[in-house]
Design an enzyme around this catalytic site. Structure first.
Site, PDB file in Angstrom:
ATOM      1  N   ASN A  36       0.844  -1.196   0.000  1.00  8.38           N
ATOM      2  CA  ASN A  36       0.000   0.000   0.000  1.00  8.38           C
ATOM      3  C   ASN A  36       0.880   1.247   0.000  1.00  8.38           C
ATOM      4  OD1 ASN A  36       0.588  -0.867   2.679  1.00  8.38           O
ATOM      5  ND2 ASN A  36      -1.134   0.259   3.523  1.00  8.38           N
ATOM      6  N   CYS A  50     -10.724  -3.307  -4.506  1.00  5.65           N
ATOM      7  CA  CYS A  50      -9.759  -4.315  -4.978  1.00  5.65           C
ATOM      8  C   CYS A  50     -10.473  -5.574  -5.467  1.00  5.65           C
ATOM      9  CB  CYS A  50      -8.760  -4.659  -3.873  1.00  5.65           C
ATOM     10  SG  CYS A  50      -7.583  -3.325  -3.555  1.00  5.65           S
ATOM     11  N   ASN A  69      -1.090   8.642   0.903  1.00  7.23           N
ATOM     12  CA  ASN A  69      -0.834  10.016   0.459  1.00  7.23           C
ATOM     13  C   ASN A  69      -1.466  10.976   1.446  1.00  7.23           C
ATOM     14  OD1 ASN A  69      -1.591  12.543  -1.335  1.00  7.23           O
ATOM     15  ND2 ASN A  69      -0.060  11.393  -2.468  1.00  7.23           N
ATOM     16  N   ALA A  70      -0.917  12.172   1.563  1.00  8.35           N
ATOM     17  CA  ALA A  70      -1.477  13.200   2.439  1.00  8.35           C
ATOM     18  C   ALA A  70      -2.907  13.547   2.025  1.00  8.35           C
ATOM     19  CB  ALA A  70      -0.595  14.443   2.422  1.00  8.35           C
ATOM     20  N   CYS A 127     -10.279  -4.980   0.119  1.00  4.05           N
ATOM     21  CA  CYS A 127     -11.404  -4.034   0.158  1.00  4.05           C
ATOM     22  C   CYS A 127     -12.287  -4.248  -1.075  1.00  4.05           C
ATOM     23  CB  CYS A 127     -10.886  -2.596   0.219  1.00  4.05           C
ATOM     24  SG  CYS A 127     -10.331  -1.945  -1.373  1.00  4.05           S
ATOM     25  N   GLU A 142      -2.968  -4.741  -3.050  1.00  2.00           N
ATOM     26  CA  GLU A 142      -3.447  -5.680  -4.076  1.00  2.00           C
ATOM     27  C   GLU A 142      -3.569  -4.999  -5.430  1.00  2.00           C
ATOM     28  OE1 GLU A 142      -4.625  -4.894  -1.110  1.00  2.00           O
ATOM     29  OE2 GLU A 142      -6.281  -6.209  -0.561  1.00  2.00           O
TER      30      GLU A 142
HETATM   31  N1  THU Z   1      -5.211  -1.741   2.602  1.00  2.00           N
HETATM   32  C1  THU Z   1      -4.640  -2.538   1.653  1.00  2.00           C
HETATM   33  O1  THU Z   1      -3.608  -2.179   1.067  1.00  2.00           O
HETATM   34  N2  THU Z   1      -5.231  -3.724   1.381  1.00  2.00           N
HETATM   35  C2  THU Z   1      -6.271  -4.249   2.077  1.00  2.00           C
HETATM   36  O2  THU Z   1      -6.653  -5.370   1.830  1.00  2.00           O
HETATM   37  C3  THU Z   1      -6.916  -3.463   3.122  1.00  2.00           C
HETATM   38  C4  THU Z   1      -6.433  -2.072   3.289  1.00  2.00           C
HETATM   39  C5  THU Z   1      -4.533  -0.491   2.953  1.00  2.00           C
HETATM   40  C6  THU Z   1      -5.177   0.765   2.487  1.00  2.00           C
HETATM   41  C7  THU Z   1      -4.616   1.753   3.478  1.00  2.00           C
HETATM   42  O3  THU Z   1      -3.328   2.155   3.051  1.00  2.00           O
HETATM   43  C8  THU Z   1      -4.461   0.948   4.766  1.00  2.00           C
HETATM   44  O4  THU Z   1      -4.441  -0.401   4.368  1.00  2.00           O
HETATM   45  C9  THU Z   1      -5.584   1.161   5.777  1.00  2.00           C
HETATM   46  O5  THU Z   1      -6.816   1.015   5.189  1.00  2.00           O
END
Ligand code: THU
Length: 133
Positions: free
Chosen positions: A42, A89, A45-46, A86, A55
């Site tokens: 992941n 994704c 960003n600000a 999520c 993913e």
């Molecule tokens: N996030 C993911 O990268 N994948 C997931 O399956 C769930 C959430 C990230 C998004 C964000 O950067 C952080 O986790 C919190 O939501």
């Protein structure tokens, strides 16, 4: 690559996560039908919505390299429960690989495996769009 190697790769991507706002690192490793593997983490960003999940990062990485035929993805999170993808994704997975195997890890590296169809029943795809004649 073995299942355990793919899991280890996803876990190693936790260290690359840029998650200074949520402090929730996520790593992903995506295996394509030809055996090639793409990774993601992941990247936040600000301006919060400008960030991307691990993913989708892995999937877009693969697509940018010319791969759209995906077999399985491992998602590693630092959570007690299994780190599931999520909704956005799931929809992106549906576009390329409705039969995708989704392997979700918890912070201990234990896994729970889902078929994408379980995670996204009745997912929207291009069959609903006007067909070109
Ligand atoms: N996030 C993911 O990268 N994948 C997931 O399956 C769930 C959430 C990230 C998004 C964000 O950067 C952080 O986790 C919190 O939501």
């Amino acid at each position: 690559m073995t299942r355990n190697e793919l899991k280890a790769l996803a876990i190693s991507m936790l260290d690359r996560a840029y998650c200074r706002y949520s402090h929730f690192p996520v790593g992903a490793a995506l295996e394509c039908a030809d055996g090639s593997v793409y990774t993601g983490c992941n990247v936040e960003n600000a301006v919060y919505p400008a960030g991307i999940c691990a993913e989708r990062n892995a999937i877009f990485h693969a697509v940018a390299e010319g791969h759209t035929d995906f077999v399985r993805i491992v998602i590693a999170g630092h959570s007690d429960d299994y780190c599931v993808p999520c909704g956005i994704c799931r929809q992106v997975m549906q576009e390329f690989a409705p039969e995708l195997e989704v392997i979700c890890l918890n912070k201990s590296g234990e896994e729970k495996t889902f078929a994408l169809k379980e995670l996204l029943p009745y997912g929207f795809d291009n069959r609903w769009l006007p067909q070109e004649s």
